[in-house]
Design a protein around this motif. Structure first.
Motif, short mmCIF file in Angstrom:
data_model
loop_
_atom_site.label_atom_id
_atom_site.label_comp_id
_atom_site.label_asym_id
_atom_site.label_seq_id
_atom_site.Cartn_x
_atom_site.Cartn_y
_atom_site.Cartn_z
N GLU A 82 -0.05 5.01 24.18
CA GLU A 82 -1.16 5.38 23.31
C GLU A 82 -2.36 4.46 23.47
OE1 GLU A 82 1.55 6.87 19.56
OE2 GLU A 82 -0.43 6.09 19.20
N ALA A 214 -5.07 14.03 13.79
CA ALA A 214 -3.85 13.25 14.02
C ALA A 214 -2.66 14.17 14.29
CB ALA A 214 -3.57 12.35 12.82
N VAL A 219 -5.83 9.89 17.65
CA VAL A 219 -6.01 8.81 16.68
C VAL A 219 -7.38 9.02 16.03
CG1 VAL A 219 -6.19 6.34 16.29
CG2 VAL A 219 -4.56 7.22 17.97
N SER A 241 -2.89 8.19 12.51
CA SER A 241 -2.21 8.47 13.79
C SER A 241 -0.85 9.11 13.53
CB SER A 241 -2.05 7.20 14.62
OG SER A 241 -1.43 6.19 13.85
#
Length: 613
Positions: A82, A214, A219, A241
């Motif tokens: 991520e 999300a 994010v 998130s």
């Protein structure tokens, strides 16, 4: 003690000029110690990063590079995760391309056409903070997946407000620090509610969009205002998130909200300060320009009608008022500067209360008469002696009276009351029937440049600031009370126990010394400002004195030795010899000559230097 390690910036940019501009802006906009590494392509940058002992503190990435664009590089820097290996700010030419890099993993983007040194440094700081926040969240989520018990500890130990939502945005849990930040009596007050419905109406759409983003695997970040459960104002930096199950689907959302109220308040205060500064400068220009128009017009009238003594006298009175107004304004500005820099020393000695009130009333009488006010003074029948600075205490009373006269509509009432408190201190109140002060303005009415929201915008808003500063230097307090707009105001000055029984003492003015020679007083003027020198000379001659005028320090000494003046007025900034040097020479040969310094300089150091000369 070890030194702080330099902040490592990796600049990925194929243009040498742009790389140079980036380095320059970072160095101009911050005192931070930077270390720069540069790469001219995506491949070059990735090789360098692989060879670093640890990732750079921040990466500044050009959107378009010869071998790949920012989106490709961000994907490689994420390496399936991520987060990128370091905070990334993308430098782009448009907002449209910039917006696409945030979902790809960048912490921020900046446009090359609008970036500033301060903005770039602030973006670096914000990117680093956001990256740290995201990494903390990611670490917390990994811990949650690895161990429910351990993740619960992480969840509760975060100093930020951390909330768990389901994919519909319903609140499932909030950590203990979050409960405290939100001022909740119990987490159950929130649990089971839809998160966006807890926000003010104007922010709900933004919050709902963050949840939806999300849920799609992005994010989402935003700043928003939302008061606590007890109604206290709070600003939040929010990140939303997703949490994925081991087999891939998203089943939870994590919201991390950081309280940024203090920084927001500081930012708003800076904005208000800048606004007040701009208003002050505009008002200063207005106040300085206002007297000039009638002065110029008056001089034109006198030049056309020099034989009309009535007109000349009328114009002369007007010009005197205008010059006094400008002089008072400049004196107030100088006093503010001196007090702010702790350059004012009080001359404490026994003084007369009656003399202070009389002088203050005389200074404001023309304004009171012009506006047809009724002015009443209630003071002790017997004079009172107290220890204070006569000039500064007179200035306090005069400023309060001027304020009352200015902000009271014509035909109003002003009452001055002075007396001795039970503790042996001095109480002075100035009460008027004027426009009054709103309750919300009373706490800041003494702030510099603050004139309140209502009424005339006359003056610079520094008179009451001077009052407060001078009263506090005497160890006293000043306060204001008003029942509201249109109901008048009352200012009260309270000085501590300072009243004495002794009679006030006064110094005999030095200028009252007996002349040592018969005939007209001999005066020498020396100033390179010819207009100033000539006008002074004209004035003294009109008073029947023998006056000579020169325009530099060398001529001043020559003329003094030949003319032997009893009074010499020297400008401090003259050519050949300045006023200090010329004065010292004259003092050696004519010790009985009274020396006066002419100068626009008014700092305490200048006063001490002239006294020593």
């Amino acid at each position: 003690m070890g030194t702080q390690e330099p902040f490592h910036i990796l600049i990925i940019e194929d243009s040498p000029d742009d790389r140079s501009d980036i380095r320059r802006m970072l160095l101009l906009g911050s005192d931070r110690h930077y270390r720069f590494t540069e790469a001219v392509s995506g491949g070059d940058a990735l090789k360098q990063i692989a060879g670093f002992d640890r990732p750079p503190d921040c990466i500044l990435l050009d959107f378009h590079l010869p071998d790949m664009d920012a989106l490709e590089i961000l994907e490689l820097l994420r390496d399936g995760g991520e987060l990128t290996q370091a905070p990334v700010i993308v430098l782009t030419g448009s907002k449209e391309s910039g917006a696409s890099v945030i979902p790809a993993g960048a912490q921020d983007y900046q446009g090359k056409s609008w970036i500033t040194p301060e903005g770039l440094n602030r973006a670096v700081e914000n990117a680093r903070e956001r990256y740290t926040l995201a990494k903390e969240r990611l670490d917390a989520m990994h811990a949650l997946q690895a161990s429910e018990e351990f993740s619960r500890t992480v969840f509760q130990s975060s100093p930020d407000c951390v909330k768990i939502l389901d994919t519909d945005g319903v609140l499932l849990d909030v950590n203990e620090p979050g409960r405290c930040l939100l001022e909740l009596d119990s987490p159950e007050q929130l649990i089971g509610t839809v998160w966006h419905e807890n926000w003010p109406v104007e922010n709900r759409e933004q919050v709902r969009e963050a949840v939806e983003s999300a849920v799609r695997g992005n994010v989402a970040r935003f700043d928003g205002f939302c008061p606590t459960a007890r109604g206290n104002p709070r600003w939040w930096d929010v990140q939303v998130s997703a949490v994925r199950l081991p087999d891939g689907p998203i089943n939870r959302l994590v919201v991390v909200s950081r309280d940024v109220t203090a920084s927001k308040d500081a930012e708003m205060e800076l904005t208000q300060s800048a606004r007040r500064k701009d208003e002050f400068l505009a008002m200063l220009a207005h106040e300085l320009r206002n007297p000039l128009a009638p002065l110029l017009t008056g001089m034109e009238i006198i030049s056309r009608n020099p034989e009309d003594s009535g007109t000349v006298r009328q114009i002369g009175d007007m010009m005197k008022r205008q010059v006094n107004q400008m002089s008072h304004l400049i004196d107030d500005l100088l006093d503010v500067s001196r007090i702010t820099n702790n350059k004012v020393e009080l001359q404490l000695q026994p003084i007369s209360l009656h003399a202070v009130l009389l002088q203050a009333l005389e200074s404001v009488r023309p304004l009171v008469d012009e506006r047809k006010h009724s002015l009443t003074v209630d003071q002790p029948r017997q004079d009172v002696s107290l220890v204070a600075d006569h000039h500064r205490l007179t200035q306090v009373v005069s400023n309060l009276l001027t304020n009352a006269a200015k902000y009271t509509p014509p035909g109003g009432r002003i009452l001055v009351t002075a007396g001795i408190s039970a503790a042996g201190g001095l109480d002075i109140t100035v009460k008027d029937s004027g426009q009054g002060i709103a309750a919300e303005s009373q706490s800041r009415i003494f702030n510099l440049f603050d004139q309140g929201p209502a009424g005339e915008r006359e003056g610079l808003g520094i008179g009451l600031t001077l009052v407060r500063s001078l009263v506090e230097m005497h160890g006293g307090t000043v306060s204001v009370s008003s029942e509201g707009i249109g109901k008048g105001s009352e200012f009260r000055v309270q000085l501590p126990a300072s009243v004495i029984e002794a009679e006030p003492t006064g110094e005999t003015p030095s200028a009252a010394r007996e002349e040592t020679a018969s005939g007209p007083l001999r005066i020498l003027i020396a100033d390179d400002g010819r207009s100033t020198a000539d006008v002074l000379g004209l004035f003294f001659r009109m008073e029947g004195m023998d006056c000579r005028v020169v325009y530099d320090g060398g001529k001043a000494v020559e003329e003094a030795l030949a003319f032997r003046p009893q009074l010499a007025c020297f400008d401090l900034g003259m050519p050949v010899l300045d006023g200090f040097q010329a004065g010292a020479e004259v003092r050696k040969h004519l010790p009985g000559c009274y020396l006066v310094a002419l100068s626009g300089l008014g700092a305490e150091g200048d006063r001490k230097k002239t006294a020593a000369a």
